[in-house]
Design an enzyme around this catalytic site. Structure first.
Site, PDB file in Angstrom:
ATOM      1  CG  MET A  37      -5.165  34.974  19.807  1.00 35.90           C
ATOM      2  SD  MET A  37      -5.819  34.256  18.293  1.00 35.90           S
ATOM      3  CE  MET A  37      -4.914  32.727  18.213  1.00 35.90           C
ATOM      4  CB  ALA A  39      -4.673  29.252  25.791  1.00 39.39           C
ATOM      5  CG  HIS A  44       0.898  34.218  26.262  1.00 40.68           C
ATOM      6  ND1 HIS A  44       0.455  32.917  26.291  1.00 40.68           N
ATOM      7  CD2 HIS A  44       0.642  34.678  25.018  1.00 40.68           C
ATOM      8  CE1 HIS A  44      -0.059  32.604  25.112  1.00 40.68           C
ATOM      9  NE2 HIS A  44       0.047  33.658  24.316  1.00 40.68           N
ATOM     10  CD  GLN A  68      -5.180  35.659  14.767  1.00 40.26           C
ATOM     11  OE1 GLN A  68      -5.378  36.792  15.182  1.00 40.26           O
ATOM     12  NE2 GLN A  68      -4.114  34.974  15.127  1.00 40.26           N
ATOM     13  CG  ASP A 157       3.609  33.552  16.740  1.00 42.27           C
ATOM     14  OD1 ASP A 157       3.103  32.649  16.054  1.00 42.27           O
ATOM     15  OD2 ASP A 157       3.509  33.607  17.981  1.00 42.27           O
ATOM     16  CB  SER A 192       2.798  26.936  21.142  1.00 44.18           C
ATOM     17  OG  SER A 192       1.585  26.982  20.401  1.00 44.18           O
ATOM     18  CB  SER A 193      -2.101  28.534  23.204  1.00 43.79           C
ATOM     19  OG  SER A 193      -1.694  29.744  23.803  1.00 43.79           O
TER      20      SER A 193
END
Lengths: 288, 288
Positions: A37, A39, A44, A68, A157, A192-193
């Site tokens: 997503m 950011a 990532h 989502q 996740d 995490s973003s």
């Protein structure tokens, strides 16, 4: 649309990205997909590294998927940093981005979804109704738009990875799913973003999340296998940092969402908690 | 597994069929898929003809899909005639069949389904809860197992065709869906594997179904556009042949499941009725 300055090619239509992927595969190349997503952070980027080491071409999708997010969730304010994302990918030597608009992915009248099963029901699924339905649907769409050979997801996740793996198995999707390790800040906070939302003091508080997971492991190593006791200790650890808004602390058999009462085999400890207004999740595997 | 006598190659595993399809496509050939539940009749065979005229290779899947039958429906007694099916396909020069077991298609723990939208709610969807969920799920699985270029469905299953088309659009599935005309017996009865259930007298009764559809068209041509009136006339026509167990008579805007009150544009008349214990469906398009 191009961001020439970064040498990253940003594809925004389904037709474009399909033709790029098909051309690569017709030339005998394998394609790795990293669905994000945006950011982007080091978590990532290590998915990108994994894809680049295993596939001839790597394609990063950047799409804040509206289906989502539930009502009142942070879909609208989710960080959008496409230019910066492209710079990071350019530094990593990953030149292909798919960044479609919402209207490109969800055509008017879109009305078919993935109905996820029992693996999506508890924990995140209970607290965020419809979340995994939206995740599974957009991942399926991306897999049909980009028929990659492999797709890369992060272990942070945990339940999402299980949902995607279950869908791929159940729908006979011919894409190999690769789950990569959680990447952490030096003080242990999982990348995490959403960490961008934290104030400096919340950022300090947030370190208690991983500390509580490591505490459970260390207590287990010292002979405590009872999940109720371990959970209580973890809550204490979180409370010491003023983290009291805990959605769940779950001890589940690794690779499942089945809760255990005692640690007798590989066990995933997963938790979700709010630090200020920011909801963070993390997990850690305890291997006896 | 082979039925050498008919020159038809029956593939029963996902791995086999994938390697055959991939080899064809790697050689630059297009592949057409005709998904069936077997008990082939001329309606199916004309789907095969259409695929053969448009694609280099045609693959017919034969699989009685358990998830699209509700409790008390005819899944168990649905006709299974694989040897005869292969003979018919051999006569048609179509040599590739995928006939998997239920266990091959639905692995243990299968727990993800397609959640179909509004197009699947009324008519068949209302009377057969879960039917289209099962249809869409198995079609999606088949599309992932067999990444065909085109897939062929019959117009007799009007609402099913809409559900499949909607799913393909919504999930961005890169397969062209081709809907082929309903094939009828000389007396007008739509060909259906379920016609085999009919006794000789029921077989005669059943002709009233298409007669009632043609009656609606002929009344419309003579100036009657009111759907209530047309429906009443159709019920009378059916009752004259002792068909009184009518699930629905629907007048919908063509290409949709939206009911109309008057015929003002292309309109599909669809009906479902029981003849004895056998449930039959049919439809007919009225073009002003």
């Amino acid at each position: 649309m191009g961001t020439e300055s970064t040498n990253v090619r940003v594809l925004s239509t389904i037709a474009e990205v399909r033709s790029v992927v098909k051309a690569a595969q017709a030339a005998g190349e394998t394609v790795g997909l990293v669905p994000t997503m945006g950011a982007l952070h080091e978590g990532h980027l290590q998915l990108v590294d994994a894809s680049q080491s295993e596939c001839d071409q790597t394609l990063v999708s950047i799409f804040v998927n509206p289906t989502q997010f539930g009502p009142g969730e942070d879909g609208d304010r989710y960080p959008r940093t496409l230019q910066r994302d492209c710079e990071l990918l350019a530094e990593r030597g990953s030149p292909l981005v798919f960044a479609p608009t919402v209207a490109e992915v969800y055509q008017p009248g879109n009305d078919t979804f993935v109905e996820v099963g029992a693996v999506a029901k508890p924990y995140e699924g209970e607290i965020r109704p419809g979340h995994f339905r939206g995740v599974a649907t957009v991942v399926l769409k991306l897999f049909n738009i980009i028929p990659a050979n492999c797709a890369y997801f992060g272990r942070k996740d945990y339940q999402q990875a299980l949902v995607v793996q279950q869908m791929v198995r159940d729908f006979n999707i011919p894409i190999e799913i690769v789950i990569c390790p959680t990447i952490r800040e030096p003080d242990g906070l999982a990348m995490s973003s959403r960490n961008a939302y934290l104030s400096p003091s919340e950022r300090k508080q947030a370190t208690a999340i991983y500390r509580s997971l490591k505490l459970a492991e260390s207590l287990y190593r010292n002979g405590e296998a009872d999940v109720d006791t371990l959970t209580k200790q973890m809550r204490g650890c979180l409370a010491d940092s003023n983290i009291t808004n805990v959605d769940y602390i779950a001890f589940v058999a690794a690779g499942t969402v089945h809760p255990v009462e005692r640690i007798t085999g590989p066990t995933v400890v997963a938790l979700a908690a709010r630090v200020g207004a920011t909801r963070l999740i993390d997990n850690h595997t305890i291997n006896p």
